[in-house]
Design a protein around this motif. Structure first.
Motif, PDB file in Angstrom:
ATOM      1  N   LEU A 124      40.074  12.568 -33.501  1.00  0.00           N
ATOM      2  CA  LEU A 124      40.989  13.487 -32.464  1.00  0.00           C
ATOM      3  C   LEU A 124      41.555  12.573 -31.223  1.00  0.00           C
ATOM      4  N   PHE A 125      40.708  11.631 -31.006  1.00  0.00           N
ATOM      5  CA  PHE A 125      41.410  10.703 -29.996  1.00  0.00           C
ATOM      6  C   PHE A 125      42.731  10.354 -30.396  1.00  0.00           C
ATOM      7  N   GLU A 126      42.816  10.067 -31.837  1.00  0.00           N
ATOM      8  CA  GLU A 126      44.209   9.458 -32.244  1.00  0.00           C
ATOM      9  C   GLU A 126      45.101  10.424 -32.222  1.00  0.00           C
ATOM     10  N   VAL A 127      44.980  11.629 -32.313  1.00  0.00           N
ATOM     11  CA  VAL A 127      45.869  12.581 -32.352  1.00  0.00           C
ATOM     12  C   VAL A 127      46.374  12.718 -30.898  1.00  0.00           C
ATOM     13  N   CYS A 128      45.460  12.684 -29.925  1.00  0.00           N
ATOM     14  CA  CYS A 128      45.809  12.670 -28.617  1.00  0.00           C
ATOM     15  C   CYS A 128      46.851  11.345 -28.044  1.00  0.00           C
ATOM     16  N   ALA A 129      46.273  10.178 -28.582  1.00  0.00           N
ATOM     17  CA  ALA A 129      46.961   9.076 -28.139  1.00  0.00           C
ATOM     18  C   ALA A 129      48.408   9.046 -28.909  1.00  0.00           C
ATOM     19  N   ARG A 130      48.653   9.483 -30.087  1.00  0.00           N
ATOM     20  CA  ARG A 130      50.203   9.739 -30.847  1.00  0.00           C
ATOM     21  C   ARG A 130      50.912  10.528 -29.919  1.00  0.00           C
ATOM     22  N   ARG A 131      50.458  11.548 -29.128  1.00  0.00           N
ATOM     23  CA  ARG A 131      51.023  12.530 -28.274  1.00  0.00           C
ATOM     24  C   ARG A 131      51.170  11.968 -26.755  1.00  0.00           C
ATOM     25  N   GLY A 132      50.461  11.160 -26.787  1.00  0.00           N
ATOM     26  CA  GLY A 132      50.307  10.631 -25.378  1.00  0.00           C
ATOM     27  C   GLY A 132      49.689  11.620 -24.321  1.00  0.00           C
ATOM     28  N   ILE A 133      48.810  12.307 -24.757  1.00  0.00           N
ATOM     29  CA  ILE A 133      47.995  13.248 -24.159  1.00  0.00           C
ATOM     30  C   ILE A 133      47.065  12.470 -23.277  1.00  0.00           C
ATOM     31  N   PRO A 134      46.990  12.787 -21.750  1.00  0.00           N
ATOM     32  CA  PRO A 134      45.883  12.187 -20.902  1.00  0.00           C
ATOM     33  C   PRO A 134      44.709  12.899 -21.293  1.00  0.00           C
ATOM     34  N   ILE A 135      43.551  11.784 -21.461  1.00  0.00           N
ATOM     35  CA  ILE A 135      42.261  12.162 -21.658  1.00  0.00           C
ATOM     36  C   ILE A 135      41.319  11.914 -20.605  1.00  0.00           C
ATOM     37  N   PHE A 136      40.434  13.069 -20.424  1.00  0.00           N
ATOM     38  CA  PHE A 136      39.188  12.745 -19.137  1.00  0.00           C
ATOM     39  C   PHE A 136      38.138  12.812 -20.046  1.00  0.00           C
ATOM     40  N   THR A 137      37.134  11.800 -19.805  1.00  0.00           N
ATOM     41  CA  THR A 137      35.916  11.638 -20.410  1.00  0.00           C
ATOM     42  C   THR A 137      34.817  12.065 -19.517  1.00  0.00           C
ATOM     43  N   PHE A 138      33.748  12.668 -20.395  1.00  0.00           N
ATOM     44  CA  PHE A 138      32.722  13.244 -19.887  1.00  0.00           C
ATOM     45  C   PHE A 138      31.654  12.775 -20.826  1.00  0.00           C
ATOM     46  N   ILE A 139      30.867  11.700 -20.243  1.00  0.00           N
ATOM     47  CA  ILE A 139      29.604  11.244 -21.099  1.00  0.00           C
ATOM     48  C   ILE A 139      28.167  11.850 -20.644  1.00  0.00           C
ATOM     49  N   ASN A 140      27.949  12.810 -21.618  1.00  0.00           N
ATOM     50  CA  ASN A 140      26.980  13.701 -21.587  1.00  0.00           C
ATOM     51  C   ASN A 140      25.610  13.599 -21.772  1.00  0.00           C
ATOM     52  N   LYS A 141      24.716  14.433 -21.329  1.00  0.00           N
ATOM     53  CA  LYS A 141      23.170  14.276 -21.579  1.00  0.00           C
ATOM     54  C   LYS A 141      22.689  12.972 -20.959  1.00  0.00           C
ATOM     55  N   MET A 142      22.879  12.853 -19.779  1.00  0.00           N
ATOM     56  CA  MET A 142      22.357  11.664 -19.020  1.00  0.00           C
ATOM     57  C   MET A 142      20.862  12.204 -18.401  1.00  0.00           C
ATOM     58  N   ASP A 143      20.426  13.512 -18.693  1.00  0.00           N
ATOM     59  CA  ASP A 143      19.073  13.877 -18.550  1.00  0.00           C
ATOM     60  C   ASP A 143      18.171  13.503 -19.637  1.00  0.00           C
ATOM     61  N   ARG A 144      18.813  12.741 -20.519  1.00  0.00           N
ATOM     62  CA  ARG A 144      17.953  12.393 -21.612  1.00  0.00           C
ATOM     63  C   ARG A 144      18.247  10.639 -21.753  1.00  0.00           C
ATOM     64  N   ASP A 145      16.995  10.243 -22.637  1.00  0.00           N
ATOM     65  CA  ASP A 145      17.520   8.754 -22.541  1.00  0.00           C
ATOM     66  C   ASP A 145      18.499   8.366 -23.684  1.00  0.00           C
ATOM     67  N   GLY A 146      19.469   7.570 -23.349  1.00  0.00           N
ATOM     68  CA  GLY A 146      20.690   6.943 -24.025  1.00  0.00           C
ATOM     69  C   GLY A 146      20.883   5.692 -23.940  1.00  0.00           C
ATOM     70  N   ARG A 147      21.960   5.263 -24.342  1.00  0.00           N
ATOM     71  CA  ARG A 147      22.434   3.929 -24.404  1.00  0.00           C
ATOM     72  C   ARG A 147      22.919   3.537 -22.938  1.00  0.00           C
ATOM     73  N   GLU A 148      22.938   1.992 -22.515  1.00  0.00           N
ATOM     74  CA  GLU A 148      23.585   1.749 -21.488  1.00  0.00           C
ATOM     75  C   GLU A 148      24.778   1.902 -20.968  1.00  0.00           C
ATOM     76  N   PRO A 149      25.001   2.521 -20.000  1.00  0.00           N
ATOM     77  CA  PRO A 149      26.273   2.959 -19.558  1.00  0.00           C
ATOM     78  C   PRO A 149      27.623   1.844 -19.679  1.00  0.00           C
TER      79      PRO A 149
END
Length: 524
Positions: A124-149
């Protein structure tokens, strides 16, 4: 409307994209909640409480806890009209998502902090990139243990090839999640305000330290966040609004959609930096500006039975320029016919209101009796106009389909006709016997088709798998029906154009070698 230009500048139209289960629908709920559009945020899997996600309105979505169709919601937030398009995360419905991305001005990418970039997110990102669509990223589920930021941000840049600018930084995660060190607003947002005399936000001093004496400042979680923030300030990317607008830099936000933590901070920044509606290209290479007085738009989605009680059918229109007014007449480019737009609607997922006025960036629904197709352009004025075609996809999996009850043929044919026009499945008929064959990108599409035929059209169907096939169109003038064999079934598409369904790549190559002068194409 007195000033179209000003009205257009107040529109923010975006799609939410992610891999399944990353929290896309949950964050949509939170955005609606903070806008005041709903009083209580639901969850995707809310069967026991009866609280379902507002954007998941279809029966099968509530039953299975997944999003299988794009839904549109329009809310007012901080003086802006925000048009939110929640897309299906499941890859079997990526075709619907790809078309939807043609109708928005920016995208919000939701990433699971434990999983990072997943295959569907990358596509899906690649489709956005082809169109030059601005992307805002939300890294979710910080209330759970996850990978290092730091690992997550590095992966974002390496795998997607985009620069990232963390707008805030997590202080811990899971049970030790203290809150967010807000680099952009120069403050700390606390997950447990009671640890700071009830303050949600605490200002920072010139050294980047929280102002005041609080016990959490002595923790290793806070100390680590301070070190990370110093590193990001010294070695990280520079905040650049122009790079964001060009889709070259993604602002990154951390938080938890489930608890709502960090979502409002994200939404505040989004309306500040997300672009207002932009221009659209026509087939002839022209440009239509959003503040042009002439009304133009295109249909990117058709949905049947959004209101099962009325068996209605809605064509979703992205307005590209001008101003919509109820009762106005437009020309449908494909047919050249004039159509009066008297029955229109705006959306709040499954609830709707009559449209009084709409401008570029808005998405409206037209009640459709069969006039429209996905990709159609509509316009006012005499000069003909067509926007660039929407992406099409060749089906890969095929099933023969028949009605279980021969007495329900009328319902069976009506259901197939309407669901086919939505674009989720494609219909073919065998060339001589007119048996029905369905084609789709993924298996889940057939399951949804079967469910909807039964529950929306009262027509149970039998599906007989044909497995994977390679569909290739042939010019009718070059066709000789004798070319068909057991390995390349000859069919007709919905427009009666001849299509061969090849058993495999070997069968396709054998045909090409045998008929070197025949031209085959992947799309009609």
């Amino acid at each position: 409307m007195k000033d179209i230009k000003e009205a257009v500048s107040k529109r923010k139209t975006f799609a939410i994209i992610s891999h399944p289960d990353a929290g896309k629908t949950t964050i949509t709920e939170r955005l609606l909640f903070y806008s005041g559009a709903i009083r209580q945020a639901g969850t995707v899997k809310g069967k026991k409480t009866g609280k379902f996600a507002k954007s998941d309105w279809m029966a099968i979505e509530k039953q299975r806890g997944i999003s299988v169709t794009s839904s549109v919601m329009q809310v007012d937030y901080d003086g802006f009209q925000v048009n939110i398009v929640d897309t299906p995360g499941h890859e079997d419905f990526s075709e619907d998502t790809y078309r939807t991305l043609m109708a928005v001005d920016s995208a919000v990418m939701v990433i699971d902090s434990a999983k990072g970039i997943e295959p569907q997110t990358k596509k899906l990102f690649e489709v956005c990139a082809r169109r030059g669509i601005p992307i805002f990223t939300f890294i979710n589920k910080m209330d759970r243990d996850g990978r290092e930021p730091l690992d997550l941000v590095s992966e974002l840049e390496d795998v997607l090839g985009i620069s990232a600018y963390p707008m805030n930084w997590p202080m811990g995660m899971g049970k030790s999640f203290l809150g967010l060190y807000d680099l952009h607003n120069y403050r700390v947002e606390l997950n447990h305000p009671e640890e700071a005399d009830g303050h949600d936000f605490l200002p920072l001093d010139e050294e980047g330290e929280v102002v005041g004496d609080y016990p959490f400042k002595q923790t290793s979680v806070y100390t680590q966040a301070m070190e990370d923030a110093t590193l990001l300030n010294e070695a990280g990317n520079v905040f650049d609004e122009e790079a964001i607008r060009k889709g070259q830099l993604t602002p990154v936000f951390f938080g938890s959609a489930l608890t709502g933590f960090g979502v409002q901070t994200f939404l505040d920044a989004f309306v500040d930096y997300a672009p207002s509606p932009s221009s659209h290209k026509t087939e002839e290479g022209g440009i239509i500006e959003p503040d042009d007085e002439r009304f133009t738009g295109f249909i990117f989605k058709i949905q049947a039975n959004m209101n099962p009680a009325h068996r209605d059918r809605i064509a979703f229109v992205r307005i590209c320029s001008g101003e919509f007014e109820p009762g106005m007449s437009v020309t449908l480019n494909r047919t050249g016919k004039s159509i009066k737009l008297s029955h229109t609607t705006q959306f709040m997922a499954d609830s709707r209101e009559q449209v009084d006025n709409a401008v570029a960036g808005d998405i409206i629904g037209l009640y459709d009796t069969g006039n429209f197709q996905i990709g159609d352009t509509i316009y006012s004025g005499k000069e003909a106009l067509a926007f660039e075609p929407l992406p099409q996809f060749t089906p890969e999996i095929f099933n023969r389909v028949a009605a279980k009850n021969v007495m329900k043929q009328k319902s069976f044919h009506k259901g197939i006709e309407q669901l086919m026009q939505e674009g989720a499945i494609q219909l073919y008929k065998t060339y001589h016997t007119n048996e029905y064959i369905l084609g789709a990108v993924g298996q889940l599409q057939f399951e949804v088709f079967q469910f909807r035929m039964k529950h929306e059209y009262n027509a149970e169907v039998m599906l007989t798998p044909m497995g994977s096939r390679i569909a290739r169109w042939i010019d009718p003038e070059q066709l000789d029906p004798k070319m068909s064999s057991g390995r390349n079934l000859l069919t007709k598409d919905r427009f009666d154009q001849p299509v061969f369904l090849f058993e495999n790549q070997f069968a396709l190559q054998w045909f090409v070698d045998k008929h070197p002068d025949v031209k085959l194409s992947q799309l009609f």
